[in-house]
Write a protein that holds these residues in place. Structure first.
Motif, mmCIF file in Angstrom:
data_model
loop_
_atom_site.group_PDB
_atom_site.id
_atom_site.type_symbol
_atom_site.label_atom_id
_atom_site.label_comp_id
_atom_site.label_asym_id
_atom_site.label_seq_id
_atom_site.Cartn_x
_atom_site.Cartn_y
_atom_site.Cartn_z
ATOM 1 N N ALA A 71 -10.280 -0.603 -4.330
ATOM 2 C CA ALA A 71 -9.998 -1.425 -3.146
ATOM 3 C C ALA A 71 -9.702 -0.579 -1.910
ATOM 4 C CB ALA A 71 -8.831 -2.362 -3.434
ATOM 5 N N VAL A 72 -9.023 0.547 -2.078
ATOM 6 C CA VAL A 72 -8.635 1.364 -0.918
ATOM 7 C C VAL A 72 -9.719 2.338 -0.490
ATOM 8 C CG1 VAL A 72 -6.170 1.226 -1.467
ATOM 9 C CG2 VAL A 72 -7.519 3.163 -2.316
ATOM 10 N N SER A 73 -10.811 2.412 -1.229
ATOM 11 C CA SER A 73 -11.873 3.363 -0.904
ATOM 12 C C SER A 73 -12.455 3.073 0.486
ATOM 13 C CB SER A 73 -12.985 3.273 -1.955
ATOM 14 O OG SER A 73 -14.047 4.148 -1.632
ATOM 15 N N GLY A 74 -12.413 4.066 1.353
ATOM 16 C CA GLY A 74 -12.964 3.931 2.696
ATOM 17 C C GLY A 74 -12.092 3.146 3.667
ATOM 18 N N VAL A 75 -10.869 2.835 3.252
ATOM 19 C CA VAL A 75 -9.963 2.014 4.060
ATOM 20 C C VAL A 75 -9.055 2.911 4.900
ATOM 21 C CG1 VAL A 75 -7.936 0.490 3.880
ATOM 22 C CG2 VAL A 75 -10.004 -0.014 2.570
ATOM 23 N N HIS A 76 -8.708 2.445 6.114
ATOM 24 C CA HIS A 76 -7.805 3.201 6.987
ATOM 25 C C HIS A 76 -6.357 2.719 6.911
ATOM 26 C CE1 HIS A 76 -11.869 3.481 8.887
ATOM 27 N NE2 HIS A 76 -11.529 4.768 8.942
ATOM 28 N N TYR A 77 -6.169 1.397 6.791
ATOM 29 C CA TYR A 77 -4.832 0.807 6.777
ATOM 30 C C TYR A 77 -4.731 -0.224 5.652
ATOM 31 C CZ TYR A 77 -4.496 2.647 11.564
ATOM 32 O OH TYR A 77 -4.480 3.458 12.673
ATOM 33 N N VAL A 78 -3.510 -0.390 5.146
ATOM 34 C CA VAL A 78 -3.252 -1.395 4.111
ATOM 35 C C VAL A 78 -2.171 -2.357 4.588
ATOM 36 C CG1 VAL A 78 -2.330 -1.805 1.786
ATOM 37 C CG2 VAL A 78 -3.940 0.070 2.174
ATOM 38 N N LEU A 79 -2.467 -3.657 4.447
ATOM 39 C CA LEU A 79 -1.462 -4.711 4.602
ATOM 40 C C LEU A 79 -1.255 -5.312 3.215
ATOM 41 C CD1 LEU A 79 -2.691 -6.497 7.867
ATOM 42 C CD2 LEU A 79 -0.675 -5.044 7.615
ATOM 43 N N HIS A 80 -0.145 -4.970 2.605
ATOM 44 C CA HIS A 80 0.101 -5.374 1.217
ATOM 45 C C HIS A 80 0.899 -6.677 1.174
ATOM 46 C CE1 HIS A 80 0.657 -5.052 -3.072
ATOM 47 N NE2 HIS A 80 1.968 -5.118 -2.922
ATOM 48 N N GLN A 81 0.200 -7.773 0.839
ATOM 49 C CA GLN A 81 0.824 -9.092 0.754
ATOM 50 C C GLN A 81 0.895 -9.610 -0.677
ATOM 51 O OE1 GLN A 81 1.847 -10.230 3.893
ATOM 52 N NE2 GLN A 81 1.011 -8.233 4.481
ATOM 53 N N ALA A 82 0.158 -9.008 -1.588
ATOM 54 C CA ALA A 82 0.054 -9.511 -2.962
ATOM 55 C C ALA A 82 1.400 -9.450 -3.671
ATOM 56 C CB ALA A 82 -0.981 -8.702 -3.742
ATOM 57 N N ALA A 83 1.794 -10.559 -4.266
ATOM 58 C CA ALA A 83 3.063 -10.629 -5.005
ATOM 59 C C ALA A 83 3.154 -11.991 -5.686
ATOM 60 C CB ALA A 83 4.261 -10.448 -4.077
ATOM 61 N N LEU A 84 4.044 -12.080 -6.663
ATOM 62 C CA LEU A 84 4.475 -13.383 -7.180
ATOM 63 C C LEU A 84 5.758 -13.722 -6.430
ATOM 64 C CD1 LEU A 84 3.838 -13.260 -11.031
ATOM 65 C CD2 LEU A 84 2.579 -14.528 -9.294
ATOM 66 N N GLY A 85 5.680 -14.685 -5.521
ATOM 67 C CA GLY A 85 6.732 -14.858 -4.530
ATOM 68 C C GLY A 85 7.655 -16.027 -4.720
ATOM 69 N N SER A 86 8.106 -16.297 -5.928
ATOM 70 C CA SER A 86 8.970 -17.455 -6.151
ATOM 71 C C SER A 86 10.240 -17.053 -6.888
ATOM 72 C CB SER A 86 8.219 -18.516 -6.966
ATOM 73 O OG SER A 86 9.098 -19.462 -7.511
ATOM 74 N N VAL A 87 11.384 -17.449 -6.328
ATOM 75 C CA VAL A 87 12.660 -17.207 -7.008
ATOM 76 C C VAL A 87 12.720 -17.934 -8.348
ATOM 77 C CG1 VAL A 87 15.146 -17.680 -6.901
ATOM 78 C CG2 VAL A 87 13.994 -16.591 -4.958
ATOM 79 N N PRO A 88 12.426 -19.257 -8.414
ATOM 80 C CA PRO A 88 12.498 -19.948 -9.712
ATOM 81 C C PRO A 88 11.543 -19.365 -10.745
ATOM 82 C CG PRO A 88 12.449 -21.546 -7.934
ATOM 83 C CD PRO A 88 12.166 -20.207 -7.316
ATOM 84 N N ARG A 89 10.335 -18.985 -10.327
ATOM 85 C CA ARG A 89 9.390 -18.404 -11.280
ATOM 86 C C ARG A 89 9.935 -17.095 -11.827
ATOM 87 N NH1 ARG A 89 3.487 -18.580 -9.535
ATOM 88 N NH2 ARG A 89 4.419 -17.872 -7.573
#
Length: 332
Positions: A71-89
């Motif tokens: 995924a990062v091949s040839g990339v200049h910047y990363v915006l990392h948003q991926a997550a499991l984002g729930s307190v109850p989960r």
């Protein structure tokens, strides 16, 4: 470099926040790579970008280091948003939350370091403030975490700091405060409160509040978050890098006030919504009573200027909510 020569990787790019970032940077003529395993994201959020010459979709999982490297091949910047984002989960399944939010985050840091990424901007969380009762929340004063999710997001900050010190990486963490807006999924056990309440009100169902409704949050419209990510990605002040920022509007709204505002805006489409009652239940494990951000640091160092208050954000989003969350409309 001109914008068209700059490639930005957005992890979790098919999700609520990620897809909004994809839209924004495509509109600014950047090359965008969307990296998502579609576990919580949805291809419908990025379908309109399919075939765009500046947009690439890569289906993969941040828990797989080889996927991260591709995924990062040839990339200049990363915006990392991926997550499991729930307190109850996270309370129900701390192992998977840790695997994604900590293991996946570390994979992305390693892959980005090895690829020579210019800057790694990541989604941190207001949950890091934990049991701290201080208001407003300032970045250098936190309490003890109240959920496994909060632990994972704090660990992200620690790892980012270490990678900055040990490897010279440029990282910036953005502690999001209760983001809302278009494309936010109202379905499922772990839906965010605003689209869930909207969906219920449209169906003339009573929204259920955990507690007495006096808990308050610093609800933050999606366009404010997009602005903060762009500012963080390209800020040139060296003092602004390798640190954490609150991303919010800086205004506290109780859940009772929120429901009242939603009923007011939705009543313009259906007057009967004004008469829907509210239900109250037990407080939810891991919830903090009140949340209010100081945005002074982001204002000073990032030139962050949130353009939407809670009411302005609700007013901007209400048409999308009505068109997309009515009964009979497919899941968005």
């Amino acid at each position: 470099m001109v914008n068209a020569e700059i490639k930005i990787l957005i992890t979790g790019g098919a999700g609520f926040i990620g897809s909004s970032l994809c839209d924004h940077f495509i509109s600014k003529n950047f090359q965008v790579v969307c990296f998502d395993n579609l576990s919580t994201g949805n291809k419908k959020n990025i379908a309109h970008l399919s075939g765009h010459l500046s947009f690439t979709f890569f289906e993969g999982d941040i828990r797989n280091i080889d996927d991260c490297r591709r995924a990062v091949s040839g990339v200049h910047y990363v915006l990392h948003q991926a997550a499991l984002g729930s307190v109850p989960r996270s309370v129900k399944d701390p192992v998977t939350t840790n695997d994604v939010n900590v293991g996946g985050f570390l994979n992305m840091l390693v892959a980005s370091r090895d690829a020579g990424i210019k800057r790694f901007v990541y989604a941190a969380s207001s949950s890091t403030y934990g049991d701290s009762k201080a208001l407003p929340k300032v970045e250098d004063v936190i309490g003890k975490p109240l959920s496994p999710y909060a632990v994972t997001k704090y660990v992200n900050e620690l790892y980012a700091d270490v990678f900055g010190r040990a490897y010279g990486m440029e990282t910036i963490g953005l502690r999001y405060f209760n983001v809302f807006g278009r494309r936010q999924d109202p379905n499922g056990d772990y839906a965010a409160v605003i689209p869930k309440f909207v969906s219920q009100l449209i169906r003339h169902e009573s929204p259920k509040i955990n507690g007495d409704g006096n808990f308050s949050r610093d609800f933050t419209y999606i366009d404010n978050v997009v602005q903060a990510n762009e500012k963080a990605l390209f800020v040139t002040n060296p003092d602004a890098v390798n640190t954490i920022y609150n991303v919010a509007f800086g205004q506290r709204t109780s859940l009772n006030e929120l429901v009242a505002s939603l009923k007011r805006y939705l009543s313009a489409y259906d007057p009967e919504i004004a008469n829907v009652d509210t239900e109250y239940g037990d407080e939810r494990a891991g919830d903090i009573p009140h949340s209010l951000a100081s945005i002074d640091k982001a204002t000073m160092l990032l030139d962050y200027k949130p353009g939407f208050s809670v009411d302005e954000g609700l007013e901007a989003a209400i048409g999308w909510y009505w068109d997309n969350l009515k009964p009979g409309v497919g899941k968005k």
